[in-house]
Motif scaffolding. Structure first.
Motif, short mmCIF file in Angstrom:
data_model
loop_
_atom_site.label_atom_id
_atom_site.label_comp_id
_atom_site.label_asym_id
_atom_site.label_seq_id
_atom_site.Cartn_x
_atom_site.Cartn_y
_atom_site.Cartn_z
N LEU A 199 47.44 13.23 3.37
CA LEU A 199 47.05 12.23 2.37
C LEU A 199 45.65 11.71 2.66
CD1 LEU A 199 50.34 10.17 2.28
CD2 LEU A 199 49.51 11.79 0.59
N LYS A 295 34.19 5.11 11.58
CA LYS A 295 33.61 5.35 10.27
C LYS A 295 34.61 4.99 9.16
CE LYS A 295 32.20 9.65 10.83
NZ LYS A 295 31.60 10.84 10.26
N PRO B 127 29.18 6.58 7.98
CA PRO B 127 30.36 6.77 7.14
C PRO B 127 29.98 7.30 5.76
CG PRO B 127 30.39 4.61 8.15
CD PRO B 127 29.08 5.21 8.49
N ILE B 129 31.24 6.72 2.87
CA ILE B 129 31.20 5.78 1.75
C ILE B 129 29.87 5.02 1.73
CG2 ILE B 129 32.36 3.92 2.98
CD1 ILE B 129 33.86 3.35 0.38
N TYR B 260 26.90 15.45 3.33
CA TYR B 260 27.80 15.06 4.41
C TYR B 260 28.62 16.26 4.87
CZ TYR B 260 31.50 12.28 6.66
OH TYR B 260 32.40 11.74 7.55
N LYS B 320 40.13 15.44 0.09
CA LYS B 320 40.59 14.07 0.29
C LYS B 320 39.43 13.09 0.19
CE LYS B 320 43.16 15.57 3.89
NZ LYS B 320 43.59 15.22 5.24
N THR B 323 38.24 11.07 -2.99
CA THR B 323 38.81 9.78 -3.40
C THR B 323 37.80 8.65 -3.25
OG1 THR B 323 39.75 9.70 -1.21
CG2 THR B 323 41.25 10.17 -2.99
N LEU B 324 36.77 8.86 -2.40
CA LEU B 324 35.79 7.79 -2.21
C LEU B 324 34.94 7.58 -3.46
CD1 LEU B 324 34.62 8.24 1.41
CD2 LEU B 324 36.56 7.10 0.44
N VAL B 326 35.94 6.48 -5.96
CA VAL B 326 36.39 5.17 -6.45
C VAL B 326 35.30 4.13 -6.29
CG1 VAL B 326 37.93 3.28 -5.89
CG2 VAL B 326 38.84 5.55 -6.03
N ALA B 327 34.64 4.15 -5.12
CA ALA B 327 33.65 3.11 -4.83
C ALA B 327 32.44 3.21 -5.75
CB ALA B 327 33.21 3.21 -3.37
N GLY B 334 41.97 8.87 -8.06
CA GLY B 334 42.17 7.55 -7.46
C GLY B 334 41.80 6.43 -8.42
N ILE B 351 51.34 5.34 -7.59
CA ILE B 351 50.87 5.74 -6.26
C ILE B 351 51.65 6.96 -5.78
CG2 ILE B 351 50.71 5.00 -3.86
CD1 ILE B 351 49.88 2.31 -4.84
N MET B 354 50.07 9.92 -7.29
CA MET B 354 48.80 10.23 -6.62
C MET B 354 49.06 10.94 -5.29
SD MET B 354 45.96 7.50 -5.44
CE MET B 354 44.72 7.88 -4.25
N LEU B 355 50.00 10.37 -4.48
CA LEU B 355 50.27 10.98 -3.18
C LEU B 355 50.84 12.39 -3.37
CD1 LEU B 355 51.68 7.99 -1.11
CD2 LEU B 355 49.34 8.71 -1.47
N TYR B 358 48.00 14.83 -4.12
CA TYR B 358 47.19 15.19 -2.95
C TYR B 358 47.98 16.06 -1.98
CZ TYR B 358 43.21 12.59 -4.35
OH TYR B 358 42.13 12.19 -5.05
N LEU B 359 49.28 15.75 -1.81
CA LEU B 359 50.07 16.60 -0.90
C LEU B 359 50.15 18.02 -1.43
CD1 LEU B 359 53.04 14.47 0.40
CD2 LEU B 359 51.08 15.37 1.64
N SER B 362 46.81 19.73 -0.79
CA SER B 362 46.68 20.05 0.64
C SER B 362 47.52 21.26 0.99
CB SER B 362 47.15 18.87 1.51
OG SER B 362 46.34 17.77 1.31
#
Lengths: 360, 381
Positions: A199, A295, B127, B129, B260, B320, B323-324, B326-327, B334, B351, B354-355, B358-359, B362
């Motif tokens: 996840l 991080k 980081p 984000i 990144y 994964k 999902t960032l 979102v920011a 997300g 949720i 969503m999980l 992603y599972l 993956s």
């Protein structure tokens, strides 16, 4: 020339031959191309340098001085307290500073293998208690500061340190369960580890922020910071568990078997014989995970914790300053960079020490 | 008798496991009953019937068609599609850039390897984000207004409003034209391989075949009366018209995520190259192969075996990491889930969906990479 007689020297060519620099940079078409390419990369970065240094307004400058286009470091200077401490009351910010110092001291102390053992656990217990008292107050004549006012660097460091510290024992249990002989325990541990690792952290943070209150009895309330910490702890324990498992796998089976043959109880075998050796073997990936978790603390912005990044974001909306949206992020980036680089430098030093001792 | 039972490892194992299962079941029951109680107390509706209701919220951009009158289920599908699109673009670009970074770090050229090292150190220690928000800030505040847009390549414009680039305009004859061009390519390839098998000179046949194909295509282009054309964006009023458009959100997140990820991929590739034994280099040198031949024909194919497992986890974490977005405000899964929760209040279902997504991503990526790994793994004889 006789057969077998060549002008090749008998010694093997070194992998990196020493060359005069002219030949190194312009020896053939390809290396000249690379030289020109790297010079072009540097040139393409020059406008950025100009923006960041020569056109910049330095701290102490006014918002008006920032309007001519360069970087506005004056903005960072004016907002540095907000970014570093969030909404923590200014008159109590010495307490937050002490927490930062305390955490750094604790981390430095515990990275040295000489400290590993019961002493370290006691040190951490005392340190965490002191940290919470300093931040929250309410004891020893300190004023109470609610967690909704906590923010900035101390919160980031606390989240990183606590999620790693609390995640580690869970990780050891998960790793032992996954490596152990009990099929049910193995299945459960494998399921938990793979679930969490499959996840994204943002998903876990959503679960903690939105769903966790639904999962607990109605009269239990955990504040937002606690819920976020829970998500980070579970996340770090799954990743640490895989690292610890790697260490356990690399250990000679004879170590555990010999200890068992001597009649030492299981938990003592684990604590005194298996873990110290297993962990020493995985210091590099452990520090890697530590850096990753530092991080990852920046993600708490998504669930509304007022960390450095959210402070920088909200500072950028201040109308008195002309659209300084990147400088604050650069400041935050610099802080994270300093933390992560110092962890990795210290870890490399530590690793060399361990290697030197194991060879002596 | 009891003492033998007490010291029996099997019995102890059984008891521990039964206790573990019992504890787990009790915990899950406790959580379940709390949830039911909480949902009832707060009057939250449950069930999946909201999925068929119209969503009534806009999604700023999507690669498949979406309209606020579509259902919530379709909104989720749009979110998943955006996530997959973002992951695909990023993984593709980051792998190419990462290969360049990895090779540059191994390069004997001092300037290039230093630059690559600095790049990797900076990228890995900040980081993601923070980087994404920084690039978004650059895209939305440091870029010029459309009127003075940066024009790095002909037809490509960078401005506060995003990136405009030329796009292909398909005329009525586009499809038959494409089909004929592909057919011509296949025929030329077939002829080239036939001639090569007969022992013709490689360096004559391949360029000739290529030139012939280009010539045929150009003739066909005339014959079909320009079936495909490039449309250039043009400044009209305050913004650009025409061409293809990338939003600042998409540009910022693809750019940031690619940089990144490429640093990590570069390190993985470098690690793989260094894992190939020195004897392979020396053997290849002794045979008189050139350095570039050694790298691409001898070393990289062997390094691939070492590279694939860490690369798998890197690709997974890239998915994964999307999902960032979102920011930044790019509507991937997300962000869609977040909006749906705000609209319907059905957090539990949203949720879980969503999980679940992603599972499954993956799981399928790791299954595919395991298959691929088995495919290229060393066959021990």
């Amino acid at each position: 020339m006789a057969i077998g007689e060549t002008n090749v020297p008998l010694t093997a060519l070194p992998l990196k031959p020493k060359q005069p620099w002219m030949k190194l940079f312009f020896g053939d078409v390809f290396s000249s191309f690379l030289t020109i390419l790297s010079i072009l990369i540097v040139i393409s970065l020059l406008p950025g340098l100009n923006w960041a240094l020569f056109n910049a307004t330095w701290p102490g400058g006014t918002p008006e001085a920032c309007r001519d286009g360069g970087a506005c470091w004056a903005f960072v200077g004016a907002k540095s307290r907000l970014i570093l401490f969030g909404l923590y009351p200014p008159e109590h910010q010495w307490r937050a500073t002490l927490v930062i110092v305390l955490i750094i001291a604790m981390v430095l102390a515990s990275l040295s293998p000489r400290m590993w053992g019961n002493k370290l656990i006691m040190l951490w217990g005392a340190g965490i208690a002191l940290m919470l008292i300093l931040m929250g107050g309410g004891l020893l004549g300190l004023d109470t500061v609610p967690t909704s006012k906590w923010g900035g660097l101390p919160v980031v460091l606390m989240l990183a340190v606590l999620s790693l510290g609390m995640g580690f024992p869970i990780a050891v249990l998960l790793a032992l369960g996954r490596r152990g002989s009990l099929p049910v325990a193995r299945a459960v541990c494998t399921f938990i580890i793979e679930l969490v690792r499959g996840l994204p952290l943002v998903g876990l943070l959503f679960v903690a922020a939105i769903l966790l209150p639904l999962f607990l009895p109605p009269d239990w309330t955990i504040d937002k910071l606690g819920r976020t910490l829970a998500a980070l702890t579970i996340f770090s324990s799954a990743y640490l568990a895989e690292v610890v498992r790697g260490g356990l796998q690399g250990l000679d089976k004879g170590q555990g078997e010999a200890a068992q043959a001597l009649g030492i109880p299981y938990w003592k075998v684990i604590w005194h014989i298996i873990l110290p050796q297993a962990i020493q073997n995985v210091i590099p990936p452990l520090t890697n995970t530590a850096i990753v978790m530092v991080k990852n603390t920046s993600l708490v912005l998504i669930v509304g914790i007022f960390d450095m990044l959210s402070a920088a974001r909200s500072a950028a909306t201040d109308p008195t300053w002309p659209a300084p949206s990147t400088e604050g992020y650069l400041f935050v980036a610099l802080i994270y960079f300093a933390i992560c680089v110092s962890i990795s430098i210290y870890a490399r030093h530590l690793e060399n020490g361990v290697r030197a001792r194991s060879h002596s | 008798m009891f003492s033998t039972l007490w010291y029996s490892a099997r019995l102890r194992g059984w008891i521990t496991q039964i206790a573990l299962l019992g504890g787990l079941a009790t915990f899950l029951l406790w959580v379940g009953s709390n949830t039911v109680q909480n949902l009832a107390q707060r009057g939250i509706r449950t069930g999946l019937d909201f999925l068929s209701r119209p969503a009534r919220f806009p999604i700023s951009e999507s690669i498949i068609t979406y309209d606020p009158s579509n259902s919530f289920l379709w909104a989720y599908v749009v979110g998943v599609a955006n996530t997959l699109w973002l992951s695909f673009v990023t993984i593709l670009l980051a792998t190419l850039l990462g290969l360049a970074v990895g090779l540059a770090r191994r390069s004997l050229h001092p300037l290039l390897s230093k630059q690559a090292m600095i790049f990797v150190t900076i990228m890995r220690n900040i980081p993601l984000i923070v980087q994404l928000l920084f690039w978004y800030g650059v895209c939305t505040s440091l870029f010029p207004a459309p009127r003075d847009a940066l024009n790095p390549l002909p037809g490509v414009f960078l401005s506060l409003r995003g990136v405009y680039a030329p796009s292909f305009l398909a005329g009525p004859n586009a499809l038959p034209f494409m089909l004929v061009v592909v057919a011509a390519l296949l025929i030329v390839l077939w002829q080239v391989t036939r001639l090569l098998r007969r022992g013709s000179q490689k360096r004559i046949i391949i360029p000739t075949g290529f030139l012939m194909w280009v010539g045929i295509s150009a003739g066909l282009y005339k014959l079909f009366q320009a079936p495909v054309s490039l449309e250039f964006p043009e400044l009209t009023g305050l913004n650009f018209r025409g061409g293809s458009y990338l939003s600042p959100e998409f540009v910022a997140i693809v750019f940031g995520l690619t940089l990144y990820t490429s640093a990590f991929i570069g390190e993985i590739i470098r690690g793989g190259i260094e894992a190939v034994s020195k004897g392979q280099w020396e053997g290849a040198r002794a045979l008189g192969l050139s350095e570039r031949h050694i790298m691409f024909r001898i070393i990289l194919p062997q390094a691939l075996r070492v590279i694939i497992p860490p690369m798998t986890s890197q690709y997974l974490s890239t998915v994964k990491n999307t999902t960032l977005a979102v920011a930044v405000g790019y509507p991937e899964l997300g962000l869609v889930v977040n909006t749906v929760i705000n609209q319907t209040g059905q957090a539990l279902e949203s949720i879980m969906i969503m999980l679940g997504v992603y599972l499954s991503i993956s799981l399928s990526v790791s299954l595919f990479m395991n298959w691929y790994n088995a495919h290229v793994a060393l066959v021990e004889r």
